[in-house]
Design a protein around this motif. Structure first.
Motif, PDB file in Angstrom:
ATOM      1  N   GLN A  51       2.178  14.351  -8.685  1.00  0.00           N
ATOM      2  CA  GLN A  51       3.110  15.472  -8.687  1.00  0.00           C
ATOM      3  C   GLN A  51       3.552  15.812 -10.103  1.00  0.00           C
ATOM      4  O   GLN A  51       3.642  16.984 -10.475  1.00  0.00           O
ATOM      5  CB  GLN A  51       4.320  15.125  -7.812  1.00  0.00           C
ATOM      6  N   MET A  52       3.828  14.763 -10.894  1.00  0.00           N
ATOM      7  CA  MET A  52       4.234  14.997 -12.281  1.00  0.00           C
ATOM      8  C   MET A  52       3.114  15.634 -13.077  1.00  0.00           C
ATOM      9  O   MET A  52       3.345  16.582 -13.855  1.00  0.00           O
ATOM     10  CB  MET A  52       4.654  13.667 -12.921  1.00  0.00           C
ATOM     11  N   GLU A  53       1.883  15.156 -12.885  1.00  0.00           N
ATOM     12  CA  GLU A  53       0.749  15.756 -13.614  1.00  0.00           C
ATOM     13  C   GLU A  53       0.519  17.195 -13.181  1.00  0.00           C
ATOM     14  O   GLU A  53       0.215  18.058 -14.000  1.00  0.00           O
ATOM     15  CB  GLU A  53      -0.499  14.911 -13.366  1.00  0.00           C
ATOM     16  N   GLU A  54       0.677  17.440 -11.873  1.00  0.00           N
ATOM     17  CA  GLU A  54       0.489  18.818 -11.382  1.00  0.00           C
ATOM     18  C   GLU A  54       1.571  19.742 -11.932  1.00  0.00           C
ATOM     19  O   GLU A  54       1.301  20.889 -12.302  1.00  0.00           O
ATOM     20  CB  GLU A  54       0.500  18.816  -9.862  1.00  0.00           C
ATOM     21  N   THR A  55       2.806  19.244 -11.989  1.00  0.00           N
ATOM     22  CA  THR A  55       3.889  20.046 -12.541  1.00  0.00           C
ATOM     23  C   THR A  55       3.669  20.354 -14.014  1.00  0.00           C
ATOM     24  O   THR A  55       3.877  21.489 -14.489  1.00  0.00           O
ATOM     25  CB  THR A  55       5.229  19.307 -12.362  1.00  0.00           C
ATOM     26  N   ALA A  56       3.205  19.342 -14.744  1.00  0.00           N
ATOM     27  CA  ALA A  56       2.948  19.552 -16.164  1.00  0.00           C
ATOM     28  C   ALA A  56       1.805  20.544 -16.371  1.00  0.00           C
ATOM     29  O   ALA A  56       1.882  21.430 -17.242  1.00  0.00           O
ATOM     30  CB  ALA A  56       2.624  18.213 -16.827  1.00  0.00           C
ATOM     31  N   ALA A  57       0.758  20.428 -15.551  1.00  0.00           N
ATOM     32  CA  ALA A  57      -0.364  21.360 -15.683  1.00  0.00           C
ATOM     33  C   ALA A  57       0.055  22.774 -15.322  1.00  0.00           C
ATOM     34  O   ALA A  57      -0.365  23.749 -15.965  1.00  0.00           O
ATOM     35  CB  ALA A  57      -1.508  20.899 -14.789  1.00  0.00           C
TER      36      ALA A  57
ATOM     37  N   GLN B 110       0.820  -1.203   0.000  1.00  0.00           N
ATOM     38  CA  GLN B 110       0.000   0.000   0.000  1.00  0.00           C
ATOM     39  C   GLN B 110       0.858   1.258   0.000  1.00  0.00           C
ATOM     40  O   GLN B 110       0.557   2.236  -0.698  1.00  0.00           O
ATOM     41  CB  GLN B 110      -0.928  -0.004   1.219  1.00  0.00           C
ATOM     42  N   ILE B 111       1.954   1.232   0.770  1.00  0.00           N
ATOM     43  CA  ILE B 111       2.843   2.391   0.815  1.00  0.00           C
ATOM     44  C   ILE B 111       3.475   2.623  -0.555  1.00  0.00           C
ATOM     45  O   ILE B 111       3.590   3.771  -1.024  1.00  0.00           O
ATOM     46  CB  ILE B 111       3.914   2.186   1.896  1.00  0.00           C
ATOM     47  N   GLN B 112       3.900   1.534  -1.214  1.00  0.00           N
ATOM     48  CA  GLN B 112       4.495   1.671  -2.547  1.00  0.00           C
ATOM     49  C   GLN B 112       3.485   2.251  -3.531  1.00  0.00           C
ATOM     50  O   GLN B 112       3.823   3.133  -4.333  1.00  0.00           O
ATOM     51  CB  GLN B 112       4.994   0.312  -3.034  1.00  0.00           C
ATOM     52  N   GLU B 113       2.249   1.768  -3.449  1.00  0.00           N
ATOM     53  CA  GLU B 113       1.220   2.299  -4.343  1.00  0.00           C
ATOM     54  C   GLU B 113       0.944   3.773  -4.059  1.00  0.00           C
ATOM     55  O   GLU B 113       0.745   4.567  -4.986  1.00  0.00           O
ATOM     56  CB  GLU B 113      -0.063   1.482  -4.186  1.00  0.00           C
ATOM     57  N   ASP B 114       0.939   4.137  -2.773  1.00  0.00           N
ATOM     58  CA  ASP B 114       0.705   5.542  -2.426  1.00  0.00           C
ATOM     59  C   ASP B 114       1.846   6.432  -2.894  1.00  0.00           C
ATOM     60  O   ASP B 114       1.615   7.559  -3.365  1.00  0.00           O
ATOM     61  CB  ASP B 114       0.507   5.673  -0.916  1.00  0.00           C
ATOM     62  N   HIS B 115       3.080   5.937  -2.753  1.00  0.00           N
ATOM     63  CA  HIS B 115       4.212   6.734  -3.232  1.00  0.00           C
ATOM     64  C   HIS B 115       4.162   6.886  -4.753  1.00  0.00           C
ATOM     65  O   HIS B 115       4.436   7.973  -5.288  1.00  0.00           O
ATOM     66  CB  HIS B 115       5.522   6.074  -2.809  1.00  0.00           C
ATOM     67  N   ALA B 116       3.823   5.788  -5.444  1.00  0.00           N
ATOM     68  CA  ALA B 116       3.720   5.880  -6.905  1.00  0.00           C
ATOM     69  C   ALA B 116       2.616   6.837  -7.313  1.00  0.00           C
ATOM     70  O   ALA B 116       2.776   7.638  -8.255  1.00  0.00           O
ATOM     71  CB  ALA B 116       3.470   4.490  -7.482  1.00  0.00           C
ATOM     72  N   LEU B 117       1.499   6.776  -6.579  1.00  0.00           N
ATOM     73  CA  LEU B 117       0.400   7.696  -6.870  1.00  0.00           C
ATOM     74  C   LEU B 117       0.811   9.134  -6.613  1.00  0.00           C
ATOM     75  O   LEU B 117       0.505  10.041  -7.396  1.00  0.00           O
ATOM     76  CB  LEU B 117      -0.816   7.325  -6.024  1.00  0.00           C
ATOM     77  N   ALA B 118       1.515   9.350  -5.490  1.00  0.00           N
ATOM     78  CA  ALA B 118       1.948  10.716  -5.178  1.00  0.00           C
ATOM     79  C   ALA B 118       2.902  11.249  -6.245  1.00  0.00           C
ATOM     80  O   ALA B 118       2.804  12.419  -6.655  1.00  0.00           O
ATOM     81  CB  ALA B 118       2.620  10.734  -3.808  1.00  0.00           C
ATOM     82  N   GLU B 119       3.830  10.416  -6.722  1.00  0.00           N
ATOM     83  CA  GLU B 119       4.748  10.850  -7.772  1.00  0.00           C
ATOM     84  C   GLU B 119       4.012  11.150  -9.074  1.00  0.00           C
ATOM     85  O   GLU B 119       4.302  12.143  -9.755  1.00  0.00           O
ATOM     86  CB  GLU B 119       5.812   9.765  -7.998  1.00  0.00           C
ATOM     87  N   ARG B 120       3.047  10.290  -9.412  1.00  0.00           N
ATOM     88  CA  ARG B 120       2.294  10.528 -10.656  1.00  0.00           C
ATOM     89  C   ARG B 120       1.485  11.806 -10.576  1.00  0.00           C
ATOM     90  O   ARG B 120       1.454  12.610 -11.519  1.00  0.00           O
ATOM     91  CB  ARG B 120       1.371   9.339 -10.911  1.00  0.00           C
TER      92      ARG B 120
END
Length: 490
Positions: free
Chosen positions: A62-68, A50-60
Motif C-alpha cells: 500500500q505504501m509503495e502504491e501510494t508513493a507511485a 502468516q497473517i502477520q506477514e500478510d498484513h505487513a506485506l499488504a501495508e508495504r
C-alpha cells in the motif's frame, strides 16, 4: 524366500506412538507425530505468523502504491519511472495471489452470510440451507435423541441453540479448505468444553458424555459437507491405498510374523469379526462410531492372539496382526475415514484412552503398508519385486513332508472351512429370522391385548329394535275379537 538366522518381525516402540513434543498424549502421523493439542498450537502459531506477514506485506504494498501514485501525479512522469512502476505491479500481482489464500479466507465467510443470519446471532434461520432441509431420516432421529438428552441438563436449551446455529453457519463455509473447516469445528468443541467444565465444576465424565452427544448431533448433520471434501486429495489417497493393498495380496501371515493360528476355529472367528468391524467403519457417520469400530476390531485381534498363544498379547504382537487384518480387509475409503476422524473427532478421544491408542496403531499400520518393502518381510529386494510383479508366489512352510494326495486333502480342508463359514453365516441369518418372528409374535400379542382391553372398557350392547306398530301394546292375546258380518232387513 531368504532365510536368515532370525526373523526381524515388526517392532514399534510404544514411545513412538506418543506425541513428539513429549506431552504424554498419543501422536498422529497426519499431524507429523504430534497430538491434537500440540498440532493445533503449532497450526495456530503458523497461521498467526502468516497473517502477520500478510498484513505487513499488504501495508508495504500500500505504501509503495501510494508513493507511485503520488509520483505519477506530480508531473514527473519520466520514462525511467515507468520501469519501477511496472515492476511494482508485477510484484504486487504475485504477492496478491499468495496472500489471497490466507487473509481472504478469514473474512470471506462473514461476507457470504446473509444479513438476516448475522442480525440475529444464535437463533434459528427462517430459511434453512438446502443441505440442511434435505436431512435424511437418520439426521431427524439423531436430532430427536439429542433434544431428549439435553432435556436432563439445565443449560440444555442454550447448548442446542449454539449447536444448531453453528451447523447451519457451516453451510456457508463450503469453500474453505479441510484444515479451516476442522479448525472451526475444533474451536467450537474447545469453547463449549471449557464452558461445560465450568458448569459441571470439573466433572470430566459428564463433560465427555455431553461432548459425545454434541459430536453425534453436529457431525451427523455435517457429514455430507465435511467427509472427503472436494478441496482435498483424500479420494486420490483412498485409491492409492486400495491399489497398494491389492498389490500386496500375496503377503502371508508368516511373512509378517503374526502370532495367530487361523486353523483354530475360535481364532478364525475373531479374525473374521475383526475384518468385519474395520470394514463397517466406513458405514458410520459419526467419528466416535468409527472409533468404536476400530476398538472392537482391535479387541477381536487381542482375543485371537490370546487364544493362539495361551497368554496375554503384547504390543509387538498387536501391530503386525492389525497390519495383516487391514491387508485382508482392504477397507473402503480408508484414508478418508482416518482423515475424517482426525479432523472432526472430539480431540480428547484421540489424545488418550483405548480409542486413541487403537486409532494411533491403525494410522501406524497404514503408514507401514504404504512403505512396506522386502526388508520388512524378510525378503531380498529382488524377491520382493518378483512377488509384486506376480512372477513369484509365496509358499507356506510345511512342518513335515507332504504325504501322497496332500493336494486333495488341502482342497478338502479348504472346502470344509468354506462350509463351516457358510454354516456360521446361515446360523446368523436363522437367528435373525427367529428374532424377527419373535418380534412379530410380540407385536401380534400386543395388538390383541390392546383390542381386548378396549372391548372390556367399552362392551358392545345389543338392543332389540323398537316396534312401530299401532297396536304395539297388545302384542299378545289382548286384542279384541274380530268383527262379524251382520245382516239388516231391507
Amino acid at each position: 524366500m531368504s532365510q536368515g538366522p532370525e526373523r526381524r518381525g515388526i517392532h514399534v516402540d510404544q514411545s513412538e506412538l506418543l506425541c513428539t513434543k513429549g506431552c504424554g498424549f498419543y501422536g498422529n502421523v497426519a499431524w507429523q507425530g504430534l497430538c491434537s493439542k500440540c498440532w493445533r498450537e503449532e497450526y495456530q502459531q503458523t497461521r498467526h505468523k502468516q497473517i502477520q506477514e500478510d498484513h505487513a506485506l499488504a501495508e508495504r504494498l500500500q505504501m509503495e502504491e501510494t508513493a507511485a501514485y503520488a509520483n505519477n501525479h506530480q508531473g514527473a512522469a519520466q520514462p525511467a519511472a515507468i520501469a519501477p512502476l511496472s515492476k511494482f505491479e508485477e510484484r504486487k500481482t504475485k504477492e496478491k495471489s499468495r496472500k489471497v489464500n490466507t487473509v481472504t479466507k478469514f473474512f470471506t465467510p462473514s461476507a457470504k452470510t446473509p444479513p438476516k443470519k448475522d442480525s440475529v446471532p444464535g437463533e434459528a434461520q427462517s430459511t434453512p440451507s438446502p443441505s440442511v432441509s434435505r436431512k435424511p431420516l437418520e439426521t431427524d432421529c439423531t436430532t430427536r435423541e439429542f433434544i431428549d438428552f439435553l432435556k436432563t441438563l439445565k443449560p440444555g436449551r442454550e447448548i442446542f441453540k449454539q449447536c444448531r446455529a453453528f451447523t447451519e453457519s457451516m453451510a456457508c463455509k463450503r469453500d474453505l479448505g479441510a484444515d479451516e473447516l476442522s479448525e472451526c469445528v475444533q474451536d467450537f468443541y474447545q469453547n463449549l468444553s471449557d464452558r461445560l467444565q465450568t458448569h459441571f465444576k470439573g466433572s470430566s465424565e459428564r463433560v465427555e458424555s455431553v461432548m459425545d452427544e454434541v459430536e453425534r448431533y453436529m457431525m451427523t448433520r455435517l457429514y455430507d459437507e465435511v467427509f472427503c471434501p472436494e478441496t482435498t486429495d483424500d479420494e486420490k489417497k483412498d485409491l492409492a491405498v486400495q491399489k497398494r493393498i491389492r498389490a500386496l495380496h500375496w503377503v502371508t501371515i508368516e511373512m509378517l510374523c503374526v502370532p495367530v493360528d487361523e486353523e483354530i476355529p475360535e481364532v478364525s472367528d475373531n479374525v473374521v469379526k475383526a475384518i468385519t468391524d474395520v470394514i463397517e467403519m466406513d458405514s458410520k457417520r459419526v467419528p466416535r462410531d468409527k472409533l468404536i469400530c476400530i476398538t472392537r476390531c482391535s479387541k477381536h485381534i487381542f482375543n485371537a492372539i490370546k487364544t493362539t498363544k495361551k497368554e496375554a498379547a503384547s504390543a509387538d504382537d498387536f501391530l503386525p496382526t492389525l497390519i495383516y487384518i487391514v491387508l485382508k480387509a482392504n477397507p473402503p475409503r480408508l484414508q478418508s475415514n482416518i482423515q475424517y476422524i482426525t479432523r472432526f473427532c472430539n480431540p480428547s478421544r484421540l489424545m488418550s484412552g483405548e480409542d486413541g491408542y487403537y486409532f494411533t496403531n491403525l494410522c501406524c499400520a497404514v503408514a507401514f503398508i504404504e512403505k512396506l518393502d522386502g526388508r520388512s518381510l524378510n525378503l531380498s529386494a529382488e524377491e520382493f519385486e518378483l512377488h509384486m510383479s506376480g512372477q513369484a508366489s509365496p509358499q507356506r512352510p510345511q512342518a513335515a513332508p507332504s504325504p501322497p494326495g496332500s493336494a486333495a486333502f488341502s482342497e478338502m480342508n479348504e472346502r470344509l472351512d468354506l462350509q463351516t463359514g457358510l454354516g456360521v453365516r446361515q446360523e446368523h441369518v436363522m437367528e435373525g429370522a427367529r428374532c424377527l418372528e419373535s418380534d412379530l409374535i410380540d407385536w401380534r400379542d400386543g395388538v390383541e391385548h390392546k383390542v381386548q382391553d378396549v372391548l372390556e372398557r367399552f362392551p358392545l350392547e345389543m338392543h332389540p329394535p323398537a316396534s312401530s306398530a299401532i297396536d304395539a301394546d297388545n302384542v299378545e292375546n289382548d286384542l279384541p275379537p274380530p268383527l262379524q258380518p251382520q245382516l239388516f232387513a231391507g
